[in-house]
Design a protein around this motif. Structure first.
Motif, PDB file in Angstrom:
ATOM      1  N   ARG A 188      58.466  88.624  52.885  1.00  0.00           N
ATOM      2  CA  ARG A 188      57.568  88.819  54.022  1.00  0.00           C
ATOM      3  C   ARG A 188      56.984  87.482  54.481  1.00  0.00           C
ATOM      4  NH1 ARG A 188      53.726  93.429  51.678  1.00  0.00           N
ATOM      5  NH2 ARG A 188      54.117  92.131  49.807  1.00  0.00           N
ATOM      6  N   ALA A 189      57.080  86.466  53.634  1.00  0.00           N
ATOM      7  CA  ALA A 189      56.579  85.135  54.002  1.00  0.00           C
ATOM      8  C   ALA A 189      57.561  84.376  54.876  1.00  0.00           C
ATOM      9  CB  ALA A 189      56.287  84.327  52.738  1.00  0.00           C
ATOM     10  N   TRP A 190      58.795  84.834  54.989  1.00  0.00           N
ATOM     11  CA  TRP A 190      59.820  84.078  55.705  1.00  0.00           C
ATOM     12  C   TRP A 190      59.427  83.699  57.132  1.00  0.00           C
ATOM     13  CZ3 TRP A 190      63.293  80.751  56.327  1.00  0.00           C
ATOM     14  CH2 TRP A 190      64.200  80.764  57.401  1.00  0.00           C
ATOM     15  N   PRO A 191      58.875  84.611  57.953  1.00  0.00           N
ATOM     16  CA  PRO A 191      58.530  84.214  59.329  1.00  0.00           C
ATOM     17  C   PRO A 191      57.535  83.055  59.399  1.00  0.00           C
ATOM     18  CG  PRO A 191      58.513  86.606  59.102  1.00  0.00           C
ATOM     19  CD  PRO A 191      58.629  86.051  57.724  1.00  0.00           C
ATOM     20  N   ALA A 192      56.806  82.820  58.326  1.00  0.00           N
ATOM     21  CA  ALA A 192      55.815  81.736  58.332  1.00  0.00           C
ATOM     22  C   ALA A 192      56.436  80.374  58.041  1.00  0.00           C
ATOM     23  CB  ALA A 192      54.720  82.027  57.299  1.00  0.00           C
ATOM     24  N   ILE A 193      57.710  80.352  57.634  1.00  0.00           N
ATOM     25  CA  ILE A 193      58.386  79.079  57.378  1.00  0.00           C
ATOM     26  C   ILE A 193      58.946  78.595  58.706  1.00  0.00           C
ATOM     27  CG2 ILE A 193      60.024  77.846  55.914  1.00  0.00           C
ATOM     28  CD1 ILE A 193      57.808  79.323  54.414  1.00  0.00           C
ATOM     29  N   THR A 194      58.133  77.924  59.447  1.00  0.00           N
ATOM     30  CA  THR A 194      58.444  77.567  60.833  1.00  0.00           C
ATOM     31  C   THR A 194      59.260  76.282  60.931  1.00  0.00           C
ATOM     32  OG1 THR A 194      56.405  76.305  61.010  1.00  0.00           O
ATOM     33  CG2 THR A 194      56.292  78.643  61.600  1.00  0.00           C
ATOM     34  N   HIS A 195      59.787  76.071  62.124  1.00  0.00           N
ATOM     35  CA  HIS A 195      60.506  74.818  62.422  1.00  0.00           C
ATOM     36  C   HIS A 195      59.586  73.621  62.170  1.00  0.00           C
ATOM     37  CE1 HIS A 195      62.254  71.579  64.865  1.00  0.00           C
ATOM     38  NE2 HIS A 195      63.429  72.214  64.747  1.00  0.00           N
ATOM     39  N   ALA A 196      58.316  73.762  62.521  1.00  0.00           N
ATOM     40  CA  ALA A 196      57.367  72.662  62.329  1.00  0.00           C
ATOM     41  C   ALA A 196      57.234  72.297  60.855  1.00  0.00           C
ATOM     42  CB  ALA A 196      56.006  73.043  62.901  1.00  0.00           C
ATOM     43  N   GLU A 214      69.886  86.794  54.698  1.00  0.00           N
ATOM     44  CA  GLU A 214      71.272  86.342  54.846  1.00  0.00           C
ATOM     45  C   GLU A 214      71.614  86.018  56.292  1.00  0.00           C
ATOM     46  OE1 GLU A 214      74.579  85.019  53.045  1.00  0.00           O
ATOM     47  OE2 GLU A 214      72.927  85.980  51.982  1.00  0.00           O
ATOM     48  N   ASP A 215      71.187  86.858  57.222  1.00  0.00           N
ATOM     49  CA  ASP A 215      71.533  86.652  58.631  1.00  0.00           C
ATOM     50  C   ASP A 215      70.900  85.398  59.224  1.00  0.00           C
ATOM     51  OD1 ASP A 215      73.018  88.948  58.494  1.00  0.00           O
ATOM     52  OD2 ASP A 215      71.560  90.206  59.543  1.00  0.00           O
ATOM     53  N   ASP A 216      69.808  84.935  58.634  1.00  0.00           N
ATOM     54  CA  ASP A 216      69.096  83.771  59.177  1.00  0.00           C
ATOM     55  C   ASP A 216      69.532  82.461  58.532  1.00  0.00           C
ATOM     56  OD1 ASP A 216      67.672  85.412  60.845  1.00  0.00           O
ATOM     57  OD2 ASP A 216      65.891  85.501  59.590  1.00  0.00           O
ATOM     58  N   ARG A 217      70.400  82.529  57.554  1.00  0.00           N
ATOM     59  CA  ARG A 217      70.751  81.315  56.816  1.00  0.00           C
ATOM     60  C   ARG A 217      71.553  80.291  57.641  1.00  0.00           C
ATOM     61  NH1 ARG A 217      69.503  82.295  51.326  1.00  0.00           N
ATOM     62  NH2 ARG A 217      71.151  81.071  50.350  1.00  0.00           N
ATOM     63  N   PRO A 218      72.485  80.695  58.500  1.00  0.00           N
ATOM     64  CA  PRO A 218      73.159  79.685  59.336  1.00  0.00           C
ATOM     65  C   PRO A 218      72.191  78.941  60.252  1.00  0.00           C
ATOM     66  CG  PRO A 218      74.432  81.711  59.277  1.00  0.00           C
ATOM     67  CD  PRO A 218      73.114  82.036  58.650  1.00  0.00           C
ATOM     68  N   ALA A 219      71.250  79.657  60.852  1.00  0.00           N
ATOM     69  CA  ALA A 219      70.263  79.003  61.717  1.00  0.00           C
ATOM     70  C   ALA A 219      69.372  78.067  60.906  1.00  0.00           C
ATOM     71  CB  ALA A 219      69.418  80.049  62.438  1.00  0.00           C
ATOM     72  N   ALA A 245      70.290  76.504  58.178  1.00  0.00           N
ATOM     73  CA  ALA A 245      71.129  75.339  57.860  1.00  0.00           C
ATOM     74  C   ALA A 245      71.182  74.375  59.049  1.00  0.00           C
ATOM     75  CB  ALA A 245      72.533  75.794  57.481  1.00  0.00           C
ATOM     76  N   ALA A 246      71.242  74.909  60.249  1.00  0.00           N
ATOM     77  CA  ALA A 246      71.295  74.054  61.441  1.00  0.00           C
ATOM     78  C   ALA A 246      70.018  73.216  61.571  1.00  0.00           C
ATOM     79  CB  ALA A 246      71.507  74.909  62.685  1.00  0.00           C
ATOM     80  N   VAL A 247      68.875  73.826  61.264  1.00  0.00           N
ATOM     81  CA  VAL A 247      67.619  73.074  61.311  1.00  0.00           C
ATOM     82  C   VAL A 247      67.592  72.022  60.208  1.00  0.00           C
ATOM     83  CG1 VAL A 247      65.108  73.209  61.105  1.00  0.00           C
ATOM     84  CG2 VAL A 247      66.346  74.996  62.342  1.00  0.00           C
ATOM     85  N   LEU A 248      67.990  72.408  59.012  1.00  0.00           N
ATOM     86  CA  LEU A 248      67.978  71.461  57.894  1.00  0.00           C
ATOM     87  C   LEU A 248      68.912  70.281  58.171  1.00  0.00           C
ATOM     88  CD1 LEU A 248      67.938  73.744  54.696  1.00  0.00           C
ATOM     89  CD2 LEU A 248      66.019  72.775  55.967  1.00  0.00           C
ATOM     90  N   ALA A 249      70.026  70.551  58.810  1.00  0.00           N
ATOM     91  CA  ALA A 249      70.991  69.480  59.092  1.00  0.00           C
ATOM     92  C   ALA A 249      70.417  68.416  60.019  1.00  0.00           C
ATOM     93  CB  ALA A 249      72.268  70.072  59.690  1.00  0.00           C
ATOM     94  N   THR A 250      69.423  68.783  60.818  1.00  0.00           N
ATOM     95  CA  THR A 250      68.802  67.782  61.690  1.00  0.00           C
ATOM     96  C   THR A 250      68.003  66.757  60.884  1.00  0.00           C
ATOM     97  OG1 THR A 250      66.722  69.015  62.043  1.00  0.00           O
ATOM     98  CG2 THR A 250      68.572  69.509  63.522  1.00  0.00           C
ATOM     99  N   GLN A 251      67.734  67.070  59.622  1.00  0.00           N
ATOM    100  CA  GLN A 251      66.948  66.176  58.775  1.00  0.00           C
ATOM    101  C   GLN A 251      67.820  65.271  57.901  1.00  0.00           C
ATOM    102  OE1 GLN A 251      63.318  66.399  59.192  1.00  0.00           O
ATOM    103  NE2 GLN A 251      64.412  67.351  60.909  1.00  0.00           N
TER     104      GLN A 251
END
Length: 248
Positions: free
Chosen positions: A127-135, A158-163, A165-171
């Motif tokens: 339930r904490a997942w939505p709070a892990i923001t892009h910021a 599982e469905d959110d893991r590719p997205a 990964a895309a954010v993490l790859a920017t780092q």
């Protein structure tokens, strides 16, 4: 005979009435005193005392402890004590800890955000997942970002893991060795979901970002290779101007 019977019965009644009262009062007082003592000990100048206090608090959870544990996480200077504070929080009901930890994610203090993220990864409630923001995932403070990466890998559906990964790859290419190792570990933990993002990053113009992506792909293929080896191998590929992703 009547007097003897009366005298025998009276103390029996008095003892039964007095017993529970005598047992309850010290128990309540002891609990209150023990709670106050443990909370004071969390702020003791000696790290060993604070460590024992956190252990005691986790061993005997009490709702009154939760706010003070979270407050202490934000300022505790010793890593091993902070880790015990996190353990103590995981011993309390999620219904109490989760809302308090989520509020800490907006705190101004770096350690407050970082430790809250670390604790959320240990609590493991999605339930904490939505709070892990892009910021948070791109927070300029490496300590916060690294904690966010670890928490995100644990909490992301599982469905959110590719997205993710895309954010993490920017780092990729960010920071020093420890920061880069943390990011590589997070991307490796995402397994196949990270592959498209890593392939794209391996074609980046920036040599640092490209080398980090290649090193992460090497680690994905061979986790036992070690990060230092993967980085050197990736640098060799980049220096030779090999095909992006070559050898990985």
């Amino acid at each position: 005979m009547t007097v003897t019977r009366h005298n025998a019965e009276t103390p029996t009644t008095e003892t039964q009435d007095a017993g529970p009262r005598d047992a309850e009062t010290p128990t309540t007082e002891t609990r209150t005193t023990g709670t106050a003592r443990a909370l004071r000990a969390l702020e003791d100048d000696r790290a060993s005392v604070r460590l024992k206090a956190a252990l005691a608090v986790g061993t005997a959870p009490d709702p009154d402890f939760v706010p003070r544990l979270i407050e202490r996480c934000a300022v505790e200077p010793e890593f091993f004590v902070r880790d015990m504070l996190t353990w103590a929080l995981t011993r309390h009901p999620v219904s109490l800890t989760l809302p308090a930890l989520l509020r800490e994610l907006g705190a101004g203090r770096t350690q407050a955000r970082s430790q809250a993220l670390h604790t959320l990864s240990k609590v493991g409630d999605r339930r904490a997942w939505p709070a892990i923001t892009h910021a948070l995932l791109t927070d300029p403070e490496d300590e916060v970002a690294r904690s966010a990466w670890r928490a995100a890998v644990v909490l992301a559906p599982e469905d959110d893991r590719p997205a993710l990964a895309a954010v993490l790859a920017t780092q990729l290419g960010r920071g020093g060795r420890e920061t880069q190792l943390s990011l590589s570990r997070a991307l490796v933990a995402l397994a196949g979901a990270a592959e498209p993002a890593l392939l794209a990053a391996a074609r980046a113009d920036d040599p640092g970002r490209r080398a980090h992506a290649l090193a992460t792909r090497i680690l994905r293929r061979d986790p036992d290779a070690g990060f230092a080896f993967a980085v050197e191998e990736a640098k060799r590929v980049v220096a030779l101007d090999g095909a992006p992703g070559g050898g990985a």
